[in-house]
Design an enzyme around this catalytic site. Structure first.
Site, short mmCIF file in Angstrom:
data_model
loop_
_atom_site.label_atom_id
_atom_site.label_comp_id
_atom_site.label_asym_id
_atom_site.label_seq_id
_atom_site.Cartn_x
_atom_site.Cartn_y
_atom_site.Cartn_z
N SER A 29 53.13 63.48 40.87
CA SER A 29 53.90 63.97 42.16
C SER A 29 54.67 65.11 41.75
O SER A 29 55.33 65.08 40.52
CB SER A 29 54.88 62.59 42.40
N GLY B 92 53.67 62.44 33.89
CA GLY B 92 52.26 62.60 33.29
C GLY B 92 51.76 61.45 32.67
O GLY B 92 51.76 61.44 31.49
N GLU C 90 60.93 51.38 37.50
CA GLU C 90 60.03 51.81 38.61
C GLU C 90 59.72 50.82 39.46
O GLU C 90 60.19 50.83 40.67
CB GLU C 90 58.70 52.57 38.18
N SER D 181 49.15 58.92 34.59
CA SER D 181 47.92 58.76 34.91
C SER D 181 46.72 59.82 34.50
O SER D 181 46.84 60.93 34.18
CB SER D 181 47.52 58.88 36.37
N SER E 36 48.57 48.99 40.74
CA SER E 36 47.88 48.61 41.90
C SER E 36 48.25 47.32 42.15
O SER E 36 48.70 46.51 41.19
CB SER E 36 46.33 48.86 42.06
N GLU F 59 46.40 45.07 42.54
CA GLU F 59 45.46 43.97 41.65
C GLU F 59 46.36 43.84 40.08
O GLU F 59 46.14 42.94 39.74
CB GLU F 59 44.17 44.43 41.41
#
Lengths: 400, 397, 400, 397
Positions: free
Chosen positions: B159, B125, B242, B127, B382, B384
């Site tokens: 997820s 948990g 990760e 995002s 991401s 970016e």
């Protein structure tokens, strides 16, 4: 050279865009798609009322004698709303086959029904092994007295679930991959021996696979030359590709606008994300792709009426290459610029993405058309350039 | 410099193969090979068979195998090729290392065995809808009342939350400091009153992620990991793990393999696609990218083995480049599949259908795989964000 | 698996990097290149003193028995300084041919001369029509008693202007493009009938074209099997490609560092240009290319000693593809990030760019090696993956 | 919508061909066709032959042809294909329009005829070493003393300054205002005392650009164009003209044509390169990009004909995309040339060499063309600057 619309074209654009704006928002589309038959019958009636279903047909059958530019206008507007109705299948594909291949009786009977919105048609050209080769036909049609008997399996028949009649390409002579020996047959969906298995498409449309078990088709339902239908199929496919380019262009236009809107409103790190230079330049890249796609769609619309097959095929393939490349470029970029939200079914951008990916896979993807274009010697500008220069050189040598 | 696997590594690989052969459940292997979805129970059983010698990536003292990074890499490679790969949530890879690194004795003793024997399914948990790439902007609050925290807020992109027993969360425990400094790391029983899980459907048609809502959820203070307001540091540790593992060499290899299998059965223009030079060159181009990525991954492993914790340029590009290669592999698959990728077959129908007969069963998964692959450059930071981090941390810009 | 250098390798790295740092700055290079013979004889002596010229040769001939990793270390350092000396031609190419193809007498005579810096050699493999095919040899060698008579034209003989002897590939049998029927001949540059026409290369090196008009070569100067030299040539070419990958890697490393330095110091719009996000991300892209190139250079160095020809060629080609792609990516990016200054001869970055472009064109560009790799079935990981999975499946089926 | 050239356009094209055939100097045509460099005198003679009917892009009242934009486009296309293209400095394209739009009567009467009869070669003094992409940051000063300005400073990247008779410059005339507001547009006789031209050698080995130094240079006040301190506006007008014409469709077409010519003579792996499918596909890919660019150019022309001055999205991407396509075409040429591009042949030797015999003479120019092509995305506003402008002006970001 004029890129401006004529007055009639401007009115057509306005009316179809108005209709879409009023009745085909993203929410409307979800509603239409969520209920049987997977699109809006009411909208289909509106298309008939507006004359959109009459567009490419000649006036003697109740049509408006529109050309590729008119189809482009409608398809671009449809692309912006991601419409679900069987316009391509009925008007562009089956309608095109009738226009170009049908006899007087067939046209007189069927075109008015299409124009009035009372008949829907589909075109069964694909087979599981055929990939993008329209001449790769294994479904058999055998002459038996005044009938033809059709046997085989046609796949990916878009909107075949709602069609009243389906035009089927079948082999009447020659080998599996011969361009000669292909006929077109108008088959009633309720004909004995014909079974349809429905499926959904990745982009939210519907279609069927058709199994033909010795289906009897009357001679009167043969469209054109029983062994010589390929040129008609090929030409109509080029028209369909041009229409699909315009639909994709409509999608791109919306994808660019939606993404730009998101960049201007979404905040992260305490500021609008559109203020980040990297994202600004990506938005510019999207604009470039969009404009290049617009140019090539115009080019295809300008050339698809060309009777010289090679010139036509070159231009249409070139446009499909551009559209396929831009589908990836604009699709990937617009999702990336949205982040996670762009990946969800609740948001529109992913649906546009899936549609343009599927458009790439209809009637030949970018790689297929690049091969075709390369085999045809490219766009030919180089040929004419060379011949021009040689001609001039010869003249000058002679002159000296 | 000796760039080959050592004799010991090769022996280890043989042992892994034998282990997989002896302990994998055949039915699970078959389903994995055919690209079918597994039930939660099947995943748990699969995980238990893989964990027989201990949790592959953990130290021995916490129920792990104590393997070197190279051994872990070999194990992962073999497990994926077998195939026997199942992931029982994010217990092993994400929360486990946080607990054994920063947790207290009671936490280690309670939670770690329940991961190691596939009892507790964990989800992450982190995002939130308002935060996105700016993870530290999270708003979910945890207010301490005596012996418990009261948690209110919302997580998203979680997820497999619908399978989960537990969720580990970043929560805001102090509003008065810089955003990174007021965050804590909480372990929450997902069945607690006030927790609601709502599915998010993604464009591939599957249900993999969810929204998780917290409405006045009571969490015992002993579920706090480490110190209050120090959660950002633990999260950074977790994320670096990760990303480190995220080059996805195995995923990309498998996609390339499937593309070649399919190309061998596909005819284009009357010729076998697999025999066409331009297709072979396209595959070779990907092959080069993938090999470069794999060696870069091995370099990162070698470097990490040498000096735990330090980041070298090679490791920082794994997630970034890995997602691009994964996406290229998905595009290749899609290009091979061509127009036959058009039909959409919902998950629930996949098992019962045998058609189209000429195609392997996993063919129906190809378009969804391509669509879903677009998320690879978005989740876990991401591209970016990765580039911003590399520009700053590695290049000093 | 160890990516660390051994103690000896670390010392080698340090000594060659120290030498470059002390004596091979950009200004030194301009000076060396501006005077005859277009490089520094003094530096060549230093290479000899440091043992760099002895590196790959076995100890019985005065060498150090170094392997591909040692060559990689030296070439990477050389790449960083864009050295002008004929190391590749003399040590890697001609030296490699002697090592792998020469007889005892040839090795005993020539290798010590190379090691001491007293002989420079070159390899004449290319012809104007041969492009990248090393077996496309039209130059003829005809046996006449105890002599061979060589006739033909060899192009692009790098450093042939300063070579004392040139190893020439020539056809002794078979057709123009046969792999069999090629011999290697050690030719003195002053041999009657041999003429050299010098040229400059785009990247500031020198070379010659050689015309051979019935040049007599003694039997003792035939290297190896007169009809079976191709495997030796091919293997040495793979070693040269690996060395060139390392040289390019050195160039990339410097290009990245120089560009990064420019981003950190150049000011525009009132700020360091390195603060612009777009340029930051481009710098990251360069880093990614650099690291991928490093990985593939390591991979080539790891595999080039492989005796299995297919495995070796696959790996070497894959590395050359990566290096070629990165040459463009890093080259274009580094010039773009510099702006106009990057286009000038006074600044270093353009010289690195030209060098890496030329490296791409030596022994096969990226497209050539991609074709070779594709023809060889790719890197083969997929084969082993598939066979592994099949094997396991078979075992499990049997077990059930 | 009628996307075809009109009958009138086609007739015009025929007239142009006849005109070129009648008026071009054969020797110049031959040299152009073979890619050889022309002397300044040859360029002047070539320009005079092209200007016989007036300056193609100018209004009739100033000695121009008064052609429409479409006619200008057709003319340019034919001139390039013939080939007869020569550019006598930047008088026609750059300074001429500024003079007839913003200049006074005396300036129009003096300067314009001298451009139209190829007497005065003009070069552009905009860029400065410290400014680069930030053009308005220029530092060259012009201080008024009675009837003249005294100019001090330095310009750089000045194209063909070594041929020039005149240089038009942006100079700073006011230091106390925002940088854009203190700039004036001055016409300077390059032979004035105090002007020094120093060549800059570029990586293609050629000398095309120079540095121009101004040391106490006296310039009569009547050489000021328009108003003092309003020069930035005139420069923006000039630059928008420059970018508009800069899609380089003709350059790219010619490169593609040369690549195909060369590929027809080149054997790869024993086969003619021009016949190989993967090569043909590569060319076709460029062909599509080029056609898209050309149509975009025509759209921009059509739009500009309709409403002079307004910018549409199509025109804004011409320079940006045009430079990319030009570069791709140069890369294609280079790939076809392959290893034979290795030798460097200095300009002065080009005329006297016939070798290598199997290749056309322009082959020696291919590597330099490729190297120089990298400047296309840098000069006249780099691609980054173009993107900044489009993001702001068109997208409103």
């Amino acid at each position: 050279m004029k890129f401006d619309l004529s007055e009639e074209q401007r009115l057509l654009t306005e009316s179809v865009e108005r209709l879409m704006l009023d009745s085909y928002g993203f929410g409307d589309r979800r509603k239409y798609g969520g209920e049987d038959p997977g699109f809006s019958e009411a909208m289909w009636e509106r298309y008939a009322e507006l004359g959109l279903l009459a567009l490419p047909f000649s006036e003697e059958y109740g049509g408006f004698s529109g050309g590729p530019v008119e189809t482009m206008i409608v398809m671009e507007a449809f692309g912006k709303s991601l419409i679900l109705e069987p316009y391509l299948a009925t008007v562009v594909l089956a309608g095109g086959l009738l226009r170009r291949g049908g006899n007087e009786a067939q046209k007189t009977e069927l075109i008015p029904l299409i124009v009035n919105g009372r008949a829907k048609l589909a075109f069964a050209y694909a087979e599981s092994q055929s990939r993008y080769d329209l001449f790769h036909v294994e479904t058999q049609a055998k002459k038996q007295g005044t009938f033809w008997a059709l046997s085989g399996v046609k796949t990916r028949v878009l909107h075949g679930d709602v069609a009243d009649k389906i035009i089927v390409s079948a082999r009447t002579a020659g080998g599996t991959r011969d361009k000669n020996g292909i006929g077109l047959f108008l088959v009633d969906v309720h004909a004995p021996g014909l079974t349809r298995r429905p499926f959904l498409t990745q982009d939210g449309l519907r279609g069927v696979e058709i199994a033909l078990g010795n289906v009897r088709v009357d001679e009167s339902n043969l469209i054109g030359d029983p062994e010589g239908a390929f040129p008609v199929i090929s030409r109509v496919a080029d028209e369909a590709v041009t229409a699909l380019c315009a639909e994709a262009l409509g999608c791109f236009t919306k994808m660019q606008a939606i993404t730009l809107g998101y960049l201007k409103t979404r905040e992260q790190f305490g500021t609008k994300i559109g203020s980040f230079q990297v994202l600004q330049h990506r938005a510019v890249d999207m604009l470039v792709e969009l404009e290049q796609s617009r140019s090539m769609t115009l080019y295809a619309a300008m050339m698809v009426g060309e009777d010289n097959t090679i010139e036509r095929e070159r231009a249409v393939s070139a446009a499909k290459v551009q559209i396929g490349r831009s589908s990836k470029a604009i699709g990937h970029q617009s999702i990336q610029l949205h982040g996670g939200i762009g990946m969800t079914m609740e948001y529109s951008i992913g649906h546009y993405f899936k549609r343009v990916v599927m458009i790439d896979m209809l009637f030949g993807d970018a790689d297929h058309h690049l091969r075709r274009l390369a085999a045809l010697g490219g766009l030919g500008a180089v040929d004419s350039y060379r011949s021009h220069r040689t001609m001039v050189a010869t003249n000058m040598t002679t002159a000296r | 410099m000796d760039l080959m696997f050592t004799e010991g590594d090769r022996t280890f690989r043989e042992e892994v193969r034998k282990f997989l052969y002896d302990s994998t459940i055949p039915e699970i292997r078959r389903k994995l090979a055919e690209g079918l979805k597994l039930s939660k129970e099947e995943i748990a059983a699969g995980a238990r068979s893989l964990y027989k010698k201990g949790v592959p990536t953990w130290p021995q003292e916490y129920g792990g195998t104590g393997w070197t990074l190279v051994q872990q890499y070999i194990f992962e490679e073999e497990v994926r090729a077998f195939p026997a790969l199942v992931k029982f949530g994010s217990g092993e890879d994400l929360v486990g290392p946080v607990i054994y690194t920063f947790g207290n004795l009671a936490q280690k003793q309670y939670y770690l065995p329940r991961i190691a024997n596939a009892t507790d399914w964990w989800c992450q948990g982190f995002s939130e809808p308002g935060a996105g790439s700016d993870l530290a902007a999270l708003k979910t609050r945890a207010v301490r009342h005596g012996d418990h925290y009261v948690v209110d807020g919302q997580k998203t992109w979680t997820s497999s939350a619908h399978y989960a027993d537990w969720i580990f969360c970043l929560v805001r425990t102090n509003l008065d400091v810089k955003k990174q400094q007021g965050i804590s790391f909480l372990l929450i029983d997902i069945k607690s009153p006030g927790v609601t899980v709502r599915p998010i459907h993604l464009i591939d048609g599957g249900h993999e992620v969810s929204e998780v809502f917290f409405d006045n959820v009571h969490v015992p203070v002993e579920n706090l990991v480490g110190e209050e307001n120090k959660g950002w540091g633990y999260a950074k540790y977790l994320l670096s793990n990760e990303r480190f593992g995220d080059a996805g060499v195995g995923v990309s290899k498998e996609r390339m393999w499937r593309a070649l299998e399919l190309a061998a059965q596909t005819y284009v223009g009357g010729e076998r696609l697999a025999d066409q030079p331009s297709f072979r060159e396209k595959v070779a181009e990907l092959d080069v990218q993938l090999k470069a990525l794999e060696i870069t991954q091995l370099r990162a492993i070698a470097n990490a083995s040498k000096q735990q914790g330090a980041q070298d340029p090679a490791s920082s590009i794994l997630k970034l480049r890995g997602s691009e290669v994964e996406q290229a592999a998905a595009e290749l698959l899609m290009a091979v599949m061509g127009p036959n990728a058009l039909p959409y077959i919902p998950d629930e129908e996949l098992g019962s259908r045998n058609e189209p007969p000429v195609l392997p069963r996993w063919a129906a998964e190809i378009a969804p795989t391509y669509f879903y692959s677009r998320a690879a450059s978005i989740y876990s930071g991401s591209s970016e964000i990765q580039k911003n981090i590399i520009a700053k941390a590695i290049l000093g810009l």
